[in-house]
Design an enzyme around this catalytic site. Structure first.
Site, PDB file in Angstrom:
ATOM      1  CD  GLU A   1      -2.698  -1.461   0.079  1.00 18.60           C
ATOM      2  OE1 GLU A   1      -3.055  -0.480  -0.593  1.00 18.60           O
ATOM      3  OE2 GLU A   1      -2.993  -2.635  -0.235  1.00 18.60           O
TER       4      GLU A   1
ATOM      5  CB  CYS B   1      -1.359   7.065   2.908  1.00 13.67           C
ATOM      6  SG  CYS B   1      -2.479   6.151   3.955  1.00 13.67           S
TER       7      CYS B   1
HETATM    8  P1  NAD Z   1       9.214   5.072   2.799  1.00 16.75           P
HETATM    9  O1  NAD Z   1       8.944   4.481   1.467  1.00 16.75           O
HETATM   10  O2  NAD Z   1      10.273   6.108   2.893  1.00 16.75           O
HETATM   11  O3  NAD Z   1       9.599   3.936   3.828  1.00 16.75           O
HETATM   12  C1  NAD Z   1       8.775   2.827   4.062  1.00 16.75           C
HETATM   13  C2  NAD Z   1       9.619   1.690   4.560  1.00 16.75           C
HETATM   14  O4  NAD Z   1      10.446   1.202   3.489  1.00 16.75           O
HETATM   15  C3  NAD Z   1      10.584   2.077   5.680  1.00 16.75           C
HETATM   16  O5  NAD Z   1      10.660   1.013   6.601  1.00 16.75           O
HETATM   17  C4  NAD Z   1      11.891   2.251   4.939  1.00 16.75           C
HETATM   18  O6  NAD Z   1      13.014   2.125   5.779  1.00 16.75           O
HETATM   19  C5  NAD Z   1      11.788   1.110   3.934  1.00 16.75           C
HETATM   20  N1  NAD Z   1      12.667   1.180   2.762  1.00 16.75           N
HETATM   21  C6  NAD Z   1      13.103   2.273   2.108  1.00 16.75           C
HETATM   22  N2  NAD Z   1      13.884   1.902   1.054  1.00 16.75           N
HETATM   23  C7  NAD Z   1      13.933   0.535   1.058  1.00 16.75           C
HETATM   24  C8  NAD Z   1      14.587  -0.448   0.256  1.00 16.75           C
HETATM   25  N3  NAD Z   1      15.323  -0.095  -0.785  1.00 16.75           N
HETATM   26  N4  NAD Z   1      14.421  -1.760   0.577  1.00 16.75           N
HETATM   27  C9  NAD Z   1      13.657  -2.120   1.639  1.00 16.75           C
HETATM   28  N5  NAD Z   1      13.023  -1.236   2.427  1.00 16.75           N
HETATM   29  C10 NAD Z   1      13.153   0.080   2.153  1.00 16.75           C
HETATM   30  O7  NAD Z   1       7.816   5.644   3.358  1.00 16.75           O
HETATM   31  P2  NAD Z   1       7.536   6.465   4.699  1.00 16.75           P
HETATM   32  O8  NAD Z   1       8.096   7.847   4.550  1.00 16.75           O
HETATM   33  O9  NAD Z   1       7.898   5.691   5.909  1.00 16.75           O
HETATM   34  O10 NAD Z   1       5.950   6.555   4.671  1.00 16.75           O
HETATM   35  C11 NAD Z   1       5.278   7.505   3.924  1.00 16.75           C
HETATM   36  C12 NAD Z   1       4.723   6.910   2.656  1.00 16.75           C
HETATM   37  O11 NAD Z   1       3.872   5.810   2.984  1.00 16.75           O
HETATM   38  C13 NAD Z   1       3.844   7.876   1.886  1.00 16.75           C
HETATM   39  O12 NAD Z   1       4.122   7.753   0.519  1.00 16.75           O
HETATM   40  C14 NAD Z   1       2.431   7.396   2.201  1.00 16.75           C
HETATM   41  O13 NAD Z   1       1.479   7.732   1.219  1.00 16.75           O
HETATM   42  C15 NAD Z   1       2.632   5.917   2.314  1.00 16.75           C
HETATM   43  N6  NAD Z   1       1.586   5.276   3.107  1.00 16.75           N
HETATM   44  C16 NAD Z   1       0.631   4.581   2.443  1.00 16.75           C
HETATM   45  C17 NAD Z   1      -0.407   3.971   3.131  1.00 16.75           C
HETATM   46  C18 NAD Z   1      -1.483   3.231   2.401  1.00 16.75           C
HETATM   47  O14 NAD Z   1      -2.251   2.520   3.043  1.00 16.75           O
HETATM   48  N7  NAD Z   1      -1.567   3.350   1.090  1.00 16.75           N
HETATM   49  C19 NAD Z   1      -0.446   4.059   4.533  1.00 16.75           C
HETATM   50  C20 NAD Z   1       0.578   4.753   5.190  1.00 16.75           C
HETATM   51  C21 NAD Z   1       1.589   5.357   4.463  1.00 16.75           C
END
Ligand code: NAD
Length: 532
Positions: free
Chosen positions: A294, A328
């Site tokens: 998501e 989000c």
């Molecule tokens: P992010 O993508 O920066 O990080 C999410 C996770 O991915 C973290 O644990 C991060 O450390 C990890 N990550 C980053 N690069 C990676 C890689 N190369 N390999 C493995 N893991 C990796 O997101 P964020 O800033 O924590 O959250 C905000 C984002 O989440 C926004 O885009 C928001 O829209 C989205 N979000 C979506 C929903 C939904 O239900 N659609 C809900 C909550 C947040």
């Protein structure tokens, strides 16, 4: 194993505590906040039930008091990533064979603890680490977390009861096997409940998981969640808590032959990157990994000329600025008919007076700080861009300071360019962009809103005219996985509005719903023939 088909209670949402200022509940929540604020903890990795301190550390700071350090967390490297895989696979031998009622009892117990003695710890840690107000923490780290655990149990019971038909001489049975391997659960910073659910939903279904929390101060509340699960009796190795540098540990875990699935919530580029790595490695897996993600959104509010102005103003305020716009589902672009703009602006600006920015320790604070320096720089970059642009102007807020905390004023941009950068890109902060359209161009605006963004997460229509609502519902069908009528596009409740979006907002498996639970099992059918 006992001979039993247990009855499971219909799922009911957890009641949200309202915390009036003088209530005992509020006082005891804030006492816990202060206890945690004045404490300092060291957060280890937990692999196979064992606490591991790698010595590679980062600090958890309080976003609204950014010199205050409340914890230090240890980071995994490749070696610990390998250990976590081994430990998960080891735990799988017993966990995947444990009767489901035994398994889910742990999560029912966790829900009960979260609803009672752990509620303050969960909420206070979320207020401190993620800068949520008591209100925003309560709906997330208490109510929604409990809902995820309880609804998971209910969904599993329903799923297991779903059986194929048989004939007089055959008996067909379907079992729902856990996936063969381990699940990589990668969580975002913004919702403690989502973080809890990412490893837990697969675990309830009999899987084992490696949980990589977001590398931010959200680790602070996430570790409380991990401890809650331990207290509820989760056996060692079923969920391994592994904070770490994403690309380093991700590289080991994503390429492992036993990777059976990814349960991800976070940004679109991160999920795309993981998807790509898996694609490149596709010949090496034992089973096709299930990819559930998501991701981002660029959520809209569209008003029709018949919209109720007061409702619309409130929806824009709460939809765009609750939790600093870091949901989000947050509203971040609005399409408003020119004919109602003057009245709407007056009502909205009046409502905006209540959007105070400050420490979440203060009872009346509406918005805390954004999560960290990186987010602050990114969001303020968009505000600076709007300040310098010829086709946009800031009509509300626009100031920011990272001196005491990562504070950004709620900001409203007005643009005459419907494709202005802040109408298209996810900002993930307290910034709303408004575009005004000719009152008689409603249908065109629906098509424009539909094609303006790569995302398809949430959206809302405000109208009193039923034909206008129906038209929007139709034209915007693919623009949002969660569509709202006369209410803000945020605030989905487990069981009531299963949440998720398509397009580049994710695989739309709807967290907390049956679609999601189905991704963590692999059905097996047994046919037995009774010969006459
Ligand atoms: P992010 O993508 O920066 O990080 C999410 C996770 O991915 C973290 O644990 C991060 O450390 C990890 N990550 C980053 N690069 C990676 C890689 N190369 N390999 C493995 N893991 C990796 O997101 P964020 O800033 O924590 O959250 C905000 C984002 O989440 C926004 O885009 C928001 O829209 C989205 N979000 C979506 C929903 C939904 O239900 N659609 C809900 C909550 C947040």
């Amino acid at each position: 194993m006992e001979n039993i088909i247990p009855k499971v209670r219909e799922f009911k949402n957890e009641e949200v505590v309202t915390y009036s200022k003088d209530s005992l509940e509020y006082k005891s929540l804030m006492a816990e906040y202060e206890r945690m604020e004045n404490d300092f903890i060291e957060i280890p990795l937990v692999i196979g039930g064992e606490k591991i301190y790698t010595g590679i550390t980062k600090e958890c700071t309080v976003p609204h008091d950014n010199k205050k350090i409340i914890a230090k967390y240890h980071l995994a490297s490749k070696k610990e990533a390998r250990m976590a895989i081994e430990s998960a696979l080891n735990a799988r031998k017993k966990w995947s064979k444990l009767a489901w009622d035994e398994r889910v009892s742990i999560f029912m117990r966790a829900a009960t603890l979260a609803s009672g003695p752990w509620r303050n710890r969960l909420n206070a840690s979320t207020m401190l680490g993620q800068s949520k107000t008591y209100k925003q923490a309560e709906i997330d780290s208490a109510a929604e977390l409990i809902d995820f655990f309880k609804s998971g149990v209910y969904l599993l019971c329903k799923m297991y009861s779903e059986q194929p038909i048989s004939t007089e001489t055959t008996w067909n049975r379907q079992s729902y096997r856990p996936l063969e391997g381990f699940i990589f659960a990668v969580s975002p910073f913004n919702f403690t409940s989502i973080c809890a659910n990412l490893p837990s939903a697969p675990a309830m279904a009999g899987n084992v998981a490696i949980w990589k929390p977001s590398t931010s101060s959200a680790i602070y509340s996430n570790y409380v969640v991990y401890q809650l699960l331990e207290e509820a009796g989760l056996p060692a190795g079923v969920i391994n808590f592994v904070p770490g540098n994403s690309s380093e540990i991700g590289d080991v875990i994503l390429k492992d032959r036993n990777l059976a699935g990814i349960h991800f919530t976070g940004s679109t580029p991160t999920f795309q990157k993981m998807f790509k790595t898996i694609g490149e490695n596709i010949e090496n897996y034992k089973t096709f990994p299930r990819l559930v993600g998501e991701t981002g959104g660029k959520n809209y509010v569209i008003a029709h000329k018949t919209a109720d102005i007061k409702l619309l103003a409130r929806g824009l305020r709460d939809g765009a600025f609750e939790y600093q716009g870091q949901k989000c589902s947050a509203a971040s672009r609005a399409y408003i008919p020119k004919g109602i703009w003057d009245n709407l602006k007056e009502a909205l600006f009046e409502d905006m007076k209540k959007v105070t920015v400050g420490s979440v320790k203060e009872y009346d604070t509406f918005m805390g700080a954004v999560i960290d320096q990186k987010a602050f720089d990114n969001i303020t970059g968009y505000i600076k861009y709007a300040k310098d642009a010829d086709d946009a102007k800031i009509i509300y807020g626009g100031n920011f300071s990272d001196e005491k905390g990562y504070f950004i004023e709620p900001t409203i941009i007005l643009t005459d360019n419907p494709k202005f950068k802040t109408m298209e890109e996810e900002i993930f902060g307290p910034v709303l962009t408004v575009y005004l359209y000719e009152d008689d161009k409603f249908e065109e605006i629906l098509y424009l809103a539909d094609e303006t963004s790569i995302y398809g997460l949430t959206g809302a229509i405000y109208a009193e005219d039923r034909y206008a609502i129906a038209k929007a519902n139709d034209i915007l069908e693919n623009s949002a996985g969660n569509f709202y009528i006369n209410i803000r596009p945020t605030g989905a409740v487990v069981g009531q509005q299963p949440f998720g979006g398509a397009r580049l907002s994710g695989t739309n498996d709807k967290a907390g719903a049956m679609n999601n639970m189905m991704r963590w099992v692999s059905p097996r059918v047994v046919k037995e023939e009774f010969t006459k």
